[in-house]
Design an enzyme around this catalytic site. Structure first.
Site, PDB file in Angstrom:
ATOM      1  N   ASP A  44       0.791  -1.236   0.000  1.00 31.55           N
ATOM      2  CA  ASP A  44       0.000   0.000   0.000  1.00 31.55           C
ATOM      3  C   ASP A  44       0.820   1.281   0.000  1.00 31.55           C
ATOM      4  O   ASP A  44       0.326   2.337   0.379  1.00 31.55           O
ATOM      5  CB  ASP A  44      -0.916   0.010   1.229  1.00 31.55           C
ATOM      6  CG  ASP A  44      -0.134  -0.036   2.549  1.00 31.55           C
ATOM      7  OD1 ASP A  44       1.110   0.007   2.511  1.00 31.55           O
ATOM      8  OD2 ASP A  44      -0.777  -0.103   3.617  1.00 31.55           O
ATOM      9  N   GLU A  78      -0.086  -8.994  -1.279  1.00 28.83           N
ATOM     10  CA  GLU A  78      -0.743  -8.459  -0.079  1.00 28.83           C
ATOM     11  C   GLU A  78      -1.952  -7.596  -0.490  1.00 28.83           C
ATOM     12  O   GLU A  78      -2.089  -6.434  -0.110  1.00 28.83           O
ATOM     13  CB  GLU A  78       0.221  -7.667   0.815  1.00 28.83           C
ATOM     14  CG  GLU A  78      -0.242  -7.560   2.259  1.00 28.83           C
ATOM     15  CD  GLU A  78       0.657  -6.697   3.137  1.00 28.83           C
ATOM     16  OE1 GLU A  78       0.567  -5.465   3.066  1.00 28.83           O
ATOM     17  OE2 GLU A  78       1.446  -7.269   3.909  1.00 28.83           O
ATOM     18  N   GLU A 125      -2.231   5.184   2.609  1.00 29.72           N
ATOM     19  CA  GLU A 125      -2.107   3.766   2.280  1.00 29.72           C
ATOM     20  C   GLU A 125      -3.427   3.097   1.895  1.00 29.72           C
ATOM     21  O   GLU A 125      -3.461   2.255   0.987  1.00 29.72           O
ATOM     22  CB  GLU A 125      -1.460   2.996   3.443  1.00 29.72           C
ATOM     23  CG  GLU A 125       0.018   3.294   3.636  1.00 29.72           C
ATOM     24  CD  GLU A 125       0.295   4.561   4.425  1.00 29.72           C
ATOM     25  OE1 GLU A 125      -0.663   5.201   4.905  1.00 29.72           O
ATOM     26  OE2 GLU A 125       1.469   4.927   4.575  1.00 29.72           O
ATOM     27  N   HIS A 158       5.547   5.642  12.977  1.00 31.24           N
ATOM     28  CA  HIS A 158       5.953   6.432  11.813  1.00 31.24           C
ATOM     29  C   HIS A 158       4.829   6.946  10.920  1.00 31.24           C
ATOM     30  O   HIS A 158       5.058   7.734  10.016  1.00 31.24           O
ATOM     31  CB  HIS A 158       6.887   5.599  10.928  1.00 31.24           C
ATOM     32  CG  HIS A 158       6.166   4.486  10.200  1.00 31.24           C
ATOM     33  ND1 HIS A 158       5.510   4.691   9.015  1.00 31.24           N
ATOM     34  CD2 HIS A 158       5.973   3.190  10.507  1.00 31.24           C
ATOM     35  CE1 HIS A 158       4.965   3.553   8.627  1.00 31.24           C
ATOM     36  NE2 HIS A 158       5.218   2.630   9.507  1.00 31.24           N
ATOM     37  N   ARG A 174       2.044   8.642   8.686  1.00 29.26           N
ATOM     38  CA  ARG A 174       1.802  10.058   8.385  1.00 29.26           C
ATOM     39  C   ARG A 174       0.641  10.632   9.186  1.00 29.26           C
ATOM     40  O   ARG A 174       0.705  11.766   9.643  1.00 29.26           O
ATOM     41  CB  ARG A 174       1.530  10.240   6.887  1.00 29.26           C
ATOM     42  CG  ARG A 174       2.815  10.329   6.092  1.00 29.26           C
ATOM     43  CD  ARG A 174       2.600  10.401   4.601  1.00 29.26           C
ATOM     44  NE  ARG A 174       3.877  10.203   3.947  1.00 29.26           N
ATOM     45  CZ  ARG A 174       4.581  11.147   3.315  1.00 29.26           C
ATOM     46  NH1 ARG A 174       4.098  12.363   3.216  1.00 29.26           N
ATOM     47  NH2 ARG A 174       5.742  10.881   2.782  1.00 29.26           N
ATOM     48  N   HIS A 177      12.390   5.489  13.161  1.00 28.94           N
ATOM     49  CA  HIS A 177      12.275   5.636  11.706  1.00 28.94           C
ATOM     50  C   HIS A 177      13.148   6.811  11.267  1.00 28.94           C
ATOM     51  O   HIS A 177      13.359   7.746  12.039  1.00 28.94           O
ATOM     52  CB  HIS A 177      10.795   5.902  11.406  1.00 28.94           C
ATOM     53  CG  HIS A 177      10.399   5.724   9.980  1.00 28.94           C
ATOM     54  ND1 HIS A 177      10.643   6.680   9.022  1.00 28.94           N
ATOM     55  CD2 HIS A 177       9.756   4.723   9.339  1.00 28.94           C
ATOM     56  CE1 HIS A 177      10.168   6.268   7.858  1.00 28.94           C
ATOM     57  NE2 HIS A 177       9.634   5.079   8.026  1.00 28.94           N
TER      58      HIS A 177
HETATM   59  C1  UD1 Z   1       6.513   5.106   3.756  1.00 26.37           C
HETATM   60  C2  UD1 Z   1       5.164   4.731   3.182  1.00 26.37           C
HETATM   61  C3  UD1 Z   1       4.337   4.007   4.228  1.00 26.37           C
HETATM   62  C4  UD1 Z   1       5.095   2.853   4.847  1.00 26.37           C
HETATM   63  C5  UD1 Z   1       6.412   3.355   5.376  1.00 26.37           C
HETATM   64  C6  UD1 Z   1       7.226   2.228   5.923  1.00 26.37           C
HETATM   65  C7  UD1 Z   1       4.072   6.212   1.529  1.00 26.37           C
HETATM   66  C8  UD1 Z   1       3.376   7.493   1.293  1.00 26.37           C
HETATM   67  N1  UD1 Z   1       4.438   5.949   2.787  1.00 26.37           N
HETATM   68  O1  UD1 Z   1       6.268   6.071   4.769  1.00 26.37           O
HETATM   69  O2  UD1 Z   1       3.169   3.508   3.608  1.00 26.37           O
HETATM   70  O3  UD1 Z   1       4.355   2.291   5.898  1.00 26.37           O
HETATM   71  O4  UD1 Z   1       7.139   3.970   4.294  1.00 26.37           O
HETATM   72  O5  UD1 Z   1       8.305   2.702   6.657  1.00 26.37           O
HETATM   73  O6  UD1 Z   1       4.303   5.453   0.622  1.00 26.37           O
HETATM   74  N2  UD1 Z   1      13.849   8.691   5.185  1.00 26.37           N
HETATM   75  C9  UD1 Z   1      15.246   8.633   5.147  1.00 26.37           C
HETATM   76  N3  UD1 Z   1      15.832   7.423   4.900  1.00 26.37           N
HETATM   77  C10 UD1 Z   1      15.134   6.286   4.693  1.00 26.37           C
HETATM   78  C11 UD1 Z   1      13.713   6.353   4.732  1.00 26.37           C
HETATM   79  C12 UD1 Z   1      13.098   7.567   4.971  1.00 26.37           C
HETATM   80  O7  UD1 Z   1      15.920   9.619   5.333  1.00 26.37           O
HETATM   81  O8  UD1 Z   1      15.730   5.220   4.469  1.00 26.37           O
HETATM   82  C13 UD1 Z   1      13.217  10.007   5.455  1.00 26.37           C
HETATM   83  C14 UD1 Z   1      13.268  10.959   4.249  1.00 26.37           C
HETATM   84  O9  UD1 Z   1      13.436  12.269   4.724  1.00 26.37           O
HETATM   85  C15 UD1 Z   1      11.874  10.812   3.648  1.00 26.37           C
HETATM   86  C16 UD1 Z   1      11.039  10.613   4.909  1.00 26.37           C
HETATM   87  O10 UD1 Z   1      11.843   9.794   5.753  1.00 26.37           O
HETATM   88  O11 UD1 Z   1      11.490  11.930   2.901  1.00 26.37           O
HETATM   89  C17 UD1 Z   1       9.693   9.969   4.724  1.00 26.37           C
HETATM   90  O12 UD1 Z   1       9.766   8.832   3.861  1.00 26.37           O
HETATM   91  P1  UD1 Z   1       8.464   8.409   2.991  1.00 26.37           P
HETATM   92  O13 UD1 Z   1       8.768   7.167   2.227  1.00 26.37           O
HETATM   93  O14 UD1 Z   1       7.972   9.571   2.238  1.00 26.37           O
HETATM   94  O15 UD1 Z   1       7.389   8.127   4.084  1.00 26.37           O
HETATM   95  P2  UD1 Z   1       7.352   7.090   5.277  1.00 26.37           P
HETATM   96  O16 UD1 Z   1       6.704   7.794   6.399  1.00 26.37           O
HETATM   97  O17 UD1 Z   1       8.664   6.435   5.432  1.00 26.37           O
HETATM   98  N1  UDP Z   2      11.662  -3.289  11.135  1.00 23.79           N
HETATM   99  C1  UDP Z   2      13.057  -3.420  10.995  1.00 23.79           C
HETATM  100  N2  UDP Z   2      13.877  -2.595  11.728  1.00 23.79           N
HETATM  101  C2  UDP Z   2      13.384  -1.652  12.577  1.00 23.79           C
HETATM  102  C3  UDP Z   2      11.969  -1.503  12.684  1.00 23.79           C
HETATM  103  C4  UDP Z   2      11.139  -2.337  11.945  1.00 23.79           C
HETATM  104  O1  UDP Z   2      13.529  -4.263  10.243  1.00 23.79           O
HETATM  105  O2  UDP Z   2      14.172  -0.950  13.213  1.00 23.79           O
HETATM  106  C5  UDP Z   2      10.797  -4.169  10.322  1.00 23.79           C
HETATM  107  C6  UDP Z   2       9.635  -4.836  11.031  1.00 23.79           C
HETATM  108  O3  UDP Z   2      10.011  -6.096  11.561  1.00 23.79           O
HETATM  109  C7  UDP Z   2       8.602  -4.983   9.932  1.00 23.79           C
HETATM  110  C8  UDP Z   2       8.871  -3.770   9.046  1.00 23.79           C
HETATM  111  O4  UDP Z   2      10.190  -3.341   9.354  1.00 23.79           O
HETATM  112  O5  UDP Z   2       8.824  -6.132   9.136  1.00 23.79           O
HETATM  113  C9  UDP Z   2       7.878  -2.693   9.341  1.00 23.79           C
HETATM  114  O6  UDP Z   2       8.224  -1.563   8.616  1.00 23.79           O
HETATM  115  P1  UDP Z   2       7.536  -0.154   8.862  1.00 23.79           P
HETATM  116  O7  UDP Z   2       7.068  -0.059  10.275  1.00 23.79           O
HETATM  117  O8  UDP Z   2       8.504   0.844   8.353  1.00 23.79           O
HETATM  118  O9  UDP Z   2       6.319  -0.178   7.854  1.00 23.79           O
HETATM  119  P2  UDP Z   2       4.826  -0.763   7.923  1.00 23.79           P
HETATM  120  O10 UDP Z   2       4.871  -2.139   8.480  1.00 23.79           O
HETATM  121  O11 UDP Z   2       4.030   0.151   8.760  1.00 23.79           O
HETATM  122  O12 UDP Z   2       4.373  -0.720   6.513  1.00 23.79           O
END
Ligand code: UD1
Ligand code: UDP
Length: 375
Positions: A95, A117, A131, A208, A210, A241
Site C-alpha cells: 500500500d 498483499e 495507504e 511512523h 503520516r 524511523h
Molecule cells: C513510507 C510509506 C508508508 C510505509 C512506510 C514504511 C508512503 C506514502 N508511505 O512512509 O506507507 O508504511 O514507508 O516505513 O508510501 N527517510 C530517510 N531514509 C530512509 C527512509 C526515509 O531519510 O531510508 C526520510 C526521508 O526524509 C523521507 C522521509 O523519511 O522523505 C519519509 O519517507 P516516505 O517514504 O515519504 O514516508 P514514510 O513515512 O517512510
Molecule cells: N523493522 C526493521 N527494523 C526496525 C523496525 C522495523 O527491520 O528498526 C521491520 C519490522 O520487523 C517490519 C517492518 O520493518 O517487518 C515494518 O516496517 P515499517 O514499520 O517501516 O512499515 P509498515 O509495516 O508500517 O508498513
C-alpha cells in the site's frame, strides 16, 4: 516469461525479498528487480541482509518528500525501465506510494500487474493515509491479486474483482520472518548488548505513520514517557524511523528519559529477534501486527483502526488508539496484570505458513504457461 518486481520502502523489501529469491530460482522465469528507493538507508539494509542486487535503482528519495513527488518520480522513472525491459508481469506489494505509482506506470504500458498483499481494507479513505487509497487503487489496476487471508479475498469480491484472479497465499512476511528468526540470538548493537533480557521487561516501540505525525505522536510518546518513569524494571527500546519529523518529536519528548533507548533503525534480523525477546510491543506499523502474533508477543496498536483485524481477533493485538491516557492505561495493564498479559501472549498465526511465495510463483507460472499455449 519475464517478471519484474518493483518496491521502494523497508516493509515492501522485507516482504518481497523471499519472493524475488523464489522467482530467481524458478526455471522458465526471468526475474528482474527494480527498486524505486522511496527509502534509501532503510531499503539498503534489507537488500544487504537478503543479498539482493537490483537491476535498476530509480534512487528517488528526497528529505521530507511529498506524496506527489514520490508518485511523479516513480511514474516517470519507471516508464523508461518498463519500455526497455517489456516484462510480462510487474509485481508490486501492499500500500505504499511506490506500489500505486508502479501499478499505474505498468498499466500505462499495458503490462499485467500482480498485487502482493492484496485486499486489506479499513474502509476509511484517510486512515491509514495515503495507504488505504493506495491499496484500493492498486487493487483496481491489478490483474492478479495475492490475498494473504480469506477475509482479504472477500473484501476484493465485494469490490467485484473476478474470483478467478484472486489467490489466497498467506502473507510473505511469515516467509521472511521464518528465514531470519533465530534462537539463541546475540545482538551486535551496543545498546541491545547491554540489556539483560532475563531480568528486565523490554517494550519495543516503533511509530511512523503520516496520520500520526504531530499531535498523535506527541500523545503516544507522552504515554511511553510515563511508563518509563513509573516502572523501573522496564526498558523501552525505540529504533526510530529515519523520517526527520518522527525523530524530532521523539527526541523532544523521549530524549534523556531514564530507561528509554532511542536508537537507529535496526537491520531486520536483529529487529525481529528483539521483538522475540520483548515483553510486549507498541507500534503503528502494519507489518509488526503480523509478525508479533507469530512470535507470541502482545501488540498495542497505536492507531484508530486496523486493516489487520485477524491479529485482534486472534487475541494478540489490541487497538490502543492515539489518546495518551488510554495508551498508558492499556500498557500498564499488561505490566501489572499477569492474567491480562497471559491472555494476549500466545503464538497464533493468522497470516500463513511460510509458503506464500511458493503459491505466488506457482500462480504466475501457470499464467505464463497458459499464455504460451494460447499463442
Ligand atoms: C513510507 C510509506 C508508508 C510505509 C512506510 C514504511 C508512503 C506514502 N508511505 O512512509 O506507507 O508504511 O514507508 O516505513 O508510501 N527517510 C530517510 N531514509 C530512509 C527512509 C526515509 O531519510 O531510508 C526520510 C526521508 O526524509 C523521507 C522521509 O523519511 O522523505 C519519509 O519517507 P516516505 O517514504 O515519504 O514516508 P514514510 O513515512 O517512510
Ligand atoms: N523493522 C526493521 N527494523 C526496525 C523496525 C522495523 O527491520 O528498526 C521491520 C519490522 O520487523 C517490519 C517492518 O520493518 O517487518 C515494518 O516496517 P515499517 O514499520 O517501516 O512499515 P509498515 O509495516 O508500517 O508498513
Amino acid at each position: 516469461m519475464k517478471v519484474m518486481t518493483v518496491f521502494g520502502t523497508r516493509p515492501e523489501a522485507i516482504k518481497m525479498a523471499p519472493l524475488v529469491k523464489a522467482l530467481n530460482e524458478t526455471e522458465g522465469i526471468e526475474s528482474v528487480l527494480c527498486v524505486t528507493a522511496q527509502h534509501r538507508e532503510m531499503l539498503d539494509q534489507v537488500l544487504e541482509l537478503f543479498q539482493l542486487v537490483p537491476d535498476y535503482d530509480l534512487n528517488i528519495m528526497k528529505p521530507n518528500q511529498t506524496i506527489s513527488q514520490i508518485t511523479s518520480n516513480v511514474l516517470v522513472g519507471l516508464e523508461e525501465v518498463l519500455k526497455k525491459e517489456k516484462p510480462d508481469v510487474v509485481l508490486v506489494h501492499g500500500d505504499t506510494t511506490t506500489t500505486f505509482a508502479a501499478g499505474l506506470a505498468s498499466f500505462y504500458q499495458q503490462i499485467k500487474v500482480g498485487h502482493v498483499e492484496a485486499g486489506l481494507r479499513t474502509y476509511d479513505k484517510y486512515s491509514p493515509y495515503p495507504e488505504e487509497m493506495n491499496r484500493v487503487l492498486t487493487g483496481h489496476l491489478a490483474d492478479f491479486h495475492f490475498a494473504p487471508t480469506e477475509r482479504n479475498k472477500n473484501n476484493l469480491l465485494r469490490e467485484s474483482i473476478n474470483e478467478n484472479i484472486i489467490y489466497i497465499t498467506g502473507n510473505t512476511v511469515i516467509d521472511a520472518l521464518l528465514e531470519v528468526v533465530e534462537k539463541p540470538y546475540e545482538f551486535e548493537d551496543e545498546t541491545l548488548k547491554k540489556i539483560n533480557f532475563e531480568q528486565r521487561r523490554v517494550i519495543t516501540v516503533t511509530c511512523h505513520r503520516r496520520e500520526n505525525l504531530g499531535e498523535n505522536m506527541e500523545n503516544i510518546f507522552g504515554a511511553i514517557r510515563r511508563l518509563a518513569e513509573e516502572f523501573d524494571d522496564v526498558e523501552i527500546i525505540y529504533p526510530m524511523h529515519m523520517n526527520p519529523k518522527v525523530r524530532e518529536t521523539a527526541n523532544k519528548i523521549l530524549n534523556g528519559v531514564p530507561r528509554v533507548h532511542l536508537i537507529d533503525p535496526l537491520q531486520y534480523q536483529p529487529f525481529v529477534n528483539l521483538m522475540a525477546k520483548s515483553f510486549f510491543i507498541i507500534t503503528d506499523s502494519g507489518g509488526m501486527q503480523e509478525e508479533a502474533p507469530a512470535l507470541g508477543k502482545p501488540v498495542l496498536v497505536v492507531r484508530k483502526e486496523t486493516e489487520r483485524p485477524e491479529a485482534v481477533e486472534a487475541g494478540t493485538a489490541k487497538l490502543a488508539g492515539i489518546d495518551l491516557e488510554t495508551i498508558y492505561a492499556m500498557s500498564k495493564e499488561l505490566l501489572v496484570n499477569q492474567a491480562a498479559y497471559d491472555e494476549m501472549a500466545h503464538a497464533v498465526n493468522p497470516y500463513g505458513d511460510g509458503h506464500a511465495c511458493e503459491r505466488i510463483v506457482k500462480a504466475i507460472k501457470a499464467y505464463g504457461e497458459k499464455s504460451t499455449n494460447s499463442n
